[in-house]
Design a protein around this motif. Structure first.
Motif, PDB file in Angstrom:
ATOM      1  N   ALA A  59       0.822  -1.212   0.000  1.00 27.56           N
ATOM      2  CA  ALA A  59       0.000   0.000   0.000  1.00 27.56           C
ATOM      3  C   ALA A  59       0.857   1.264   0.000  1.00 27.56           C
ATOM      4  CB  ALA A  59      -0.929  -0.016   1.207  1.00 27.56           C
ATOM      5  N   ASN A  60       2.070   1.186   0.568  1.00 22.38           N
ATOM      6  CA  ASN A  60       2.935   2.376   0.617  1.00 22.38           C
ATOM      7  C   ASN A  60       3.823   2.486  -0.616  1.00 22.38           C
ATOM      8  OD1 ASN A  60       4.127  -0.005   1.648  1.00 22.38           O
ATOM      9  ND2 ASN A  60       5.825   1.152   2.543  1.00 22.38           N
ATOM     10  N   LYS A  61       3.799   1.461  -1.482  1.00 22.31           N
ATOM     11  CA  LYS A  61       4.642   1.490  -2.689  1.00 22.31           C
ATOM     12  C   LYS A  61       3.815   1.083  -3.908  1.00 22.31           C
ATOM     13  CE  LYS A  61       8.884   0.165  -0.198  1.00 22.31           C
ATOM     14  NZ  LYS A  61       9.830  -0.948   0.065  1.00 22.31           N
ATOM     15  N   ALA A  62       2.520   1.388  -3.866  1.00 27.08           N
ATOM     16  CA  ALA A  62       1.612   0.847  -4.874  1.00 27.08           C
ATOM     17  C   ALA A  62       1.900   1.378  -6.274  1.00 27.08           C
ATOM     18  CB  ALA A  62       0.164   1.147  -4.484  1.00 27.08           C
ATOM     19  N   ALA A  63       2.625   2.506  -6.371  1.00 30.25           N
ATOM     20  CA  ALA A  63       2.914   3.051  -7.698  1.00 30.25           C
ATOM     21  C   ALA A  63       4.279   2.590  -8.211  1.00 30.25           C
ATOM     22  CB  ALA A  63       2.872   4.575  -7.641  1.00 30.25           C
ATOM     23  N   GLN A  64       5.025   1.878  -7.376  1.00 29.70           N
ATOM     24  CA  GLN A  64       6.391   1.486  -7.780  1.00 29.70           C
ATOM     25  C   GLN A  64       6.381   0.235  -8.660  1.00 29.70           C
ATOM     26  OE1 GLN A  64       9.130   1.318  -4.488  1.00 29.70           O
ATOM     27  NE2 GLN A  64       8.381   3.254  -3.636  1.00 29.70           N
ATOM     28  N   PRO A  65       7.363   0.123  -9.531  1.00 24.77           N
ATOM     29  CA  PRO A  65       7.380  -1.047 -10.426  1.00 24.77           C
ATOM     30  C   PRO A  65       7.635  -2.350  -9.659  1.00 24.77           C
ATOM     31  CG  PRO A  65       9.345   0.313 -10.733  1.00 24.77           C
ATOM     32  CD  PRO A  65       8.462   1.053  -9.793  1.00 24.77           C
ATOM     33  N   VAL A  66       7.017  -3.393 -10.142  1.00 26.42           N
ATOM     34  CA  VAL A  66       7.156  -4.713  -9.524  1.00 26.42           C
ATOM     35  C   VAL A  66       8.518  -5.296  -9.879  1.00 26.42           C
ATOM     36  CG1 VAL A  66       6.307  -7.068  -9.805  1.00 26.42           C
ATOM     37  CG2 VAL A  66       4.701  -5.194  -9.396  1.00 26.42           C
ATOM     38  N   THR A  67       9.242  -5.787  -8.869  1.00 26.55           N
ATOM     39  CA  THR A  67      10.570  -6.350  -9.133  1.00 26.55           C
ATOM     40  C   THR A  67      10.747  -7.732  -8.507  1.00 26.55           C
ATOM     41  OG1 THR A  67      11.324  -5.227  -7.142  1.00 26.55           O
ATOM     42  CG2 THR A  67      11.770  -4.122  -9.241  1.00 26.55           C
ATOM     43  N   ASP A  68       9.932  -8.034  -7.466  1.00 23.91           N
ATOM     44  CA  ASP A  68      10.147  -9.270  -6.710  1.00 23.91           C
ATOM     45  C   ASP A  68       8.921 -10.176  -6.763  1.00 23.91           C
ATOM     46  OD1 ASP A  68      12.452  -8.056  -5.986  1.00 23.91           O
ATOM     47  OD2 ASP A  68      11.988  -7.867  -3.838  1.00 23.91           O
ATOM     48  N   LEU A  69       9.163 -11.421  -6.383  1.00 22.81           N
ATOM     49  CA  LEU A  69       8.057 -12.362  -6.230  1.00 22.81           C
ATOM     50  C   LEU A  69       8.199 -12.941  -4.826  1.00 22.81           C
ATOM     51  CD1 LEU A  69       5.845 -13.436  -8.144  1.00 22.81           C
ATOM     52  CD2 LEU A  69       7.297 -15.442  -8.514  1.00 22.81           C
ATOM     53  N   VAL A  70       7.186 -12.741  -4.004  1.00 21.00           N
ATOM     54  CA  VAL A  70       7.297 -13.247  -2.626  1.00 21.00           C
ATOM     55  C   VAL A  70       6.056 -14.050  -2.269  1.00 21.00           C
ATOM     56  CG1 VAL A  70       8.724 -11.315  -1.841  1.00 21.00           C
ATOM     57  CG2 VAL A  70       6.232 -11.165  -1.635  1.00 21.00           C
ATOM     58  N   SER A  71       6.183 -14.897  -1.263  1.00 25.78           N
ATOM     59  CA  SER A  71       5.018 -15.610  -0.737  1.00 25.78           C
ATOM     60  C   SER A  71       4.758 -15.085   0.662  1.00 25.78           C
ATOM     61  CB  SER A  71       5.274 -17.115  -0.735  1.00 25.78           C
ATOM     62  OG  SER A  71       5.305 -17.563  -2.078  1.00 25.78           O
ATOM     63  N   VAL A  72       3.496 -14.742   0.899  1.00 30.94           N
ATOM     64  CA  VAL A  72       3.153 -14.024   2.129  1.00 30.94           C
ATOM     65  C   VAL A  72       2.684 -15.012   3.191  1.00 30.94           C
ATOM     66  CG1 VAL A  72       1.705 -12.228   3.152  1.00 30.94           C
ATOM     67  CG2 VAL A  72       2.451 -12.017   0.764  1.00 30.94           C
ATOM     68  N   ALA A  73       3.441 -15.053   4.284  1.00 32.23           N
ATOM     69  CA  ALA A  73       3.120 -15.995   5.361  1.00 32.23           C
ATOM     70  C   ALA A  73       2.445 -15.273   6.513  1.00 32.23           C
ATOM     71  CB  ALA A  73       4.411 -16.647   5.866  1.00 32.23           C
ATOM     72  N   GLY A  74       1.544 -15.988   7.182  1.00 31.67           N
ATOM     73  CA  GLY A  74       0.955 -15.476   8.420  1.00 31.67           C
ATOM     74  C   GLY A  74       1.874 -15.777   9.584  1.00 31.67           C
ATOM     75  N   LYS A  75       1.442 -15.368  10.764  1.00 29.88           N
ATOM     76  CA  LYS A  75       2.267 -15.441  11.964  1.00 29.88           C
ATOM     77  C   LYS A  75       2.057 -16.713  12.769  1.00 29.88           C
ATOM     78  CE  LYS A  75       2.707 -12.161  15.393  1.00 29.88           C
ATOM     79  NZ  LYS A  75       4.077 -11.719  15.588  1.00 29.88           N
ATOM     80  N   CYS A  76       1.034 -17.473  12.406  1.00 26.11           N
ATOM     81  CA  CYS A  76       0.684 -18.618  13.256  1.00 26.11           C
ATOM     82  C   CYS A  76       1.710 -19.725  13.135  1.00 26.11           C
ATOM     83  CB  CYS A  76      -0.685 -19.161  12.878  1.00 26.11           C
ATOM     84  SG  CYS A  76      -1.998 -18.137  13.510  1.00 26.11           S
ATOM     85  N   CYS A  77       1.789 -20.498  14.192  1.00 26.10           N
ATOM     86  CA  CYS A  77       2.775 -21.560  14.271  1.00 26.10           C
ATOM     87  C   CYS A  77       2.266 -22.775  13.515  1.00 26.10           C
ATOM     88  CB  CYS A  77       3.011 -21.865  15.744  1.00 26.10           C
ATOM     89  SG  CYS A  77       4.596 -22.590  15.983  1.00 26.10           S
ATOM     90  N   GLU A  78       2.256 -22.640  12.203  1.00 24.53           N
ATOM     91  CA  GLU A  78       1.633 -23.662  11.368  1.00 24.53           C
ATOM     92  C   GLU A  78       2.046 -23.409   9.921  1.00 24.53           C
ATOM     93  OE1 GLU A  78      -1.984 -24.870  12.786  1.00 24.53           O
ATOM     94  OE2 GLU A  78      -2.770 -25.503  10.859  1.00 24.53           O
ATOM     95  N   SER A  79       2.632 -24.403   9.259  1.00 21.85           N
ATOM     96  CA  SER A  79       3.132 -24.187   7.884  1.00 21.85           C
ATOM     97  C   SER A  79       2.029 -23.777   6.924  1.00 21.85           C
ATOM     98  CB  SER A  79       3.778 -25.461   7.330  1.00 21.85           C
ATOM     99  OG  SER A  79       4.744 -25.917   8.209  1.00 21.85           O
ATOM    100  N   GLY A  80       0.814 -24.245   7.175  1.00 26.05           N
ATOM    101  CA  GLY A  80      -0.312 -23.940   6.283  1.00 26.05           C
ATOM    102  C   GLY A  80      -0.790 -22.506   6.401  1.00 26.05           C
ATOM    103  N   ASP A  81      -0.221 -21.741   7.317  1.00 24.11           N
ATOM    104  CA  ASP A  81      -0.671 -20.364   7.485  1.00 24.11           C
ATOM    105  C   ASP A  81       0.021 -19.471   6.464  1.00 24.11           C
ATOM    106  OD1 ASP A  81      -1.745 -17.998   8.343  1.00 24.11           O
ATOM    107  OD2 ASP A  81      -0.447 -17.805  10.103  1.00 24.11           O
ATOM    108  N   MET A  82      -0.433 -19.570   5.219  1.00 25.29           N
ATOM    109  CA  MET A  82       0.073 -18.761   4.110  1.00 25.29           C
ATOM    110  C   MET A  82      -1.093 -17.955   3.545  1.00 25.29           C
ATOM    111  SD  MET A  82       3.278 -19.363   3.748  1.00 25.29           S
ATOM    112  CE  MET A  82       3.531 -18.579   2.150  1.00 25.29           C
ATOM    113  N   LEU A  83      -0.893 -16.668   3.331  1.00 24.73           N
ATOM    114  CA  LEU A  83      -1.998 -15.847   2.811  1.00 24.73           C
ATOM    115  C   LEU A  83      -1.996 -15.800   1.289  1.00 24.73           C
ATOM    116  CD1 LEU A  83      -2.095 -12.853   5.311  1.00 24.73           C
ATOM    117  CD2 LEU A  83      -3.799 -14.653   5.032  1.00 24.73           C
TER     118      LEU A  83
END
Ligand code: LLP
Length: 435
Positions: free
Chosen positions: A344-368
């Motif tokens: 949200a703070n860089k929404a106008a910037q060009p895309v350069t990376d590919l990331v996977s967004v993880a949640g905080k829970c102690c569980e591998s399946g906690d991926m957003l």
């Protein structure tokens, strides 16, 4: 561009804006994770259903399925827009009463309604109970005698149509915990019990064929099945329903792969089908009721998170972790649901990376989100995940003892806290000591 799929804009700072408010200001003011709703979109969604029925000149009730997102403020908005309300529990009914929702516009669902739930519904004089099973018919009859009251009911039937990832299958002998089977005699038996009950006003039929449906075909198939049965009851018992409730399930756009038809088109098609059948059976057109949940709340909401740690596994993937996860949005873990998001703070910037967004829970399946394209990302960036307005807050949990996130409404450039962030005190408030 991801923003093309979602009804939000960028401001002059290149920040994501929602309802005329800078999302970064909201994150700073209220903290994260934060559910934010653009109320004008909620209203627009309500109106797209209500106005279409009005334009077509048919009597209708659009009942918001409050399981999608229930809070006092949300139900107040829905009330202001003139919708009815679908509740499925005493908690949802209690919230509706808190929001001063007119009881006569509340419909109650549930496959195991308790004596307490039914009593509360009868005491408040809600508009309609959608009867689900024989046990419930018995309970309602006893309670109505006790209270010396009458009530309107619909019968929930399972027509043997299921929507599976936007296609419809006929399941012959429907295997469902909900409702009366339309084909094996159960619906007929229930019909007679309800029709002949002096305290019950048997208003019509209800069915719900599934969720996240993109076109009108399934609703039209269901209409045909219901009318087949109505035709039989009409012949045998001279019965004409006052109401036909076709349930909810209208789909929304989570990602660019999702392509729902405009709600007005779906409504037009299903109204045409109801009219066609009513005229075929030479009956008055029943009132048409629907129960959209996701379609009212889903795309109006987004969730803001703060990015924390990052873990690069060379040649494999980059994980970035945010300060929420499956406790505020269970859908990816539960249904492998897909979402889109932006920084949200860089929404106008060009895309350069590919990331996977993880949640905080102690569980591998906690991926957003898996494989989200982003500009260069670092801790303290604010991630906005779109279309989290339905079944996000309402399915939140306290797993790992995370307090539930706050909810903010924005409209016309003004923001308002409508659900407080839980404190740690809230998390332990029901704990009792054992020493
Ligand atoms: N009416 C009835 C009888 C329902 O069972 C439902 C949803 C609705 C209306 C509203 O459906 P909608 O318009 O929101 O699709 N937790 C799941 C969705 C479960 C829906 C259950 N019933 C999810 O997050 O996708």
């Amino acid at each position: 561009m991801i923003l093309d799929n979602h009804p939000f804009e960028l401001n002059s700072k290149g920040h994501l804006e929602i309802g005329g408010v800078d999302s970064i200001n909201l994150a700073n003011k209220y903290g994260t994770p934060l559910y934010v709703y653009d109320v004008s979109i909620i209203r627009e969604n309500c109106r797209s259903f209500v106005d279409t029925f009005k334009d077509l000149g048919v009597s209708a009730q659009v009942a918001y399925a409050s399981k999608a997102f229930s809070s006092t403020a949300m139900l107040q908005v829905v009330k202001q827009e003139g919708l009815s309300l679908d509740v499925v529990s005493q908690g949802e009914l209690y919230t509706a009463i808190q929001a001063d929702f007119p009881p006569s516009k509340i419909h109650m669902h549930g496959n195991n309604k308790s004596v307490e739930e039914l009593s509360m519904a009868i005491e408040y004089g809600i508009g309609c109970i959608v009867v689900d099973n024989f046990f419930e018919i018995d309970l309602i009859s006893k309670l109505l005698k006790k209270y010396n009251k009458t009530i309107d009911v619909l019968i929930r039937v399972t027509p043997g149509i299921e929507s599976k990832t936007h296609q419809y299958i006929m399941t012959g002998n429907e295997d469902s915990k909900f409702g009366f089977n339309l084909h094996n005699g159960q619906a007929d038996k229930a019909f007679l019990q309800l029709y002949n009950n002096e305290n019950i006003h048997f208003k019509g039929l209800h069915c719900h064929i599934g969720s996240q449906i993109f076109e009108a075909d399934g609703f039209k198939m269901a209409t045909t099945m219901l009318f087949k049965k109505i035709g039989e009851w009409n012949k045998l018992h001279d019965y004409t329903p006052e109401v036909l409730n076709l349930g909810g399930g209208f789909g929304i756009r989570y990602t660019k792969e999702d392509t729902p038809l405009p709600y007005s088109s779906v409504v037009k098609e299903l109204v045409a089908k109801v009219k066609e059948h009513a005229s075929m059976f030479d009956m008055t057109i029943p009132e048409i009721w629907i129960e959209p949940g996701r379609a009212i709340a889903g795309n109006a909401g987004l969730t803001l998170y703060t990015v924390g740690s990052k873990k690069d596994i060379p040649g494999v993937r980059s994980y970035v972790s945010v300060d929420g996860g499956m406790t505020d949005n269970l859908r990816p873990a539960l249904y492998q649901a897909k979402y889109e998001g932006v920084l949200a703070n860089k929404a106008a910037q060009p895309v350069t990376d590919l990331v996977s967004v993880a949640g905080k829970c102690c569980e591998s399946g906690d991926m957003l989100i898996w494989d989200l394209p982003v500009p260069e990302i670092g801790s303290n960036d604010i991630l906005a995940v779109f279309s989290t307005g339905a079944y996000g807050y309402s399915m939140a949990s306290h797993y790992n003892r995370f307090p539930n996130a706050a909810v903010v409404f924005v409209e016309n450039g003004q923001d308002k806290l409508v659900v407080r962030r839980e404190s740690f005190h809230d998390v332990v408030k029901n704990d009792l000591s054992y020493e």
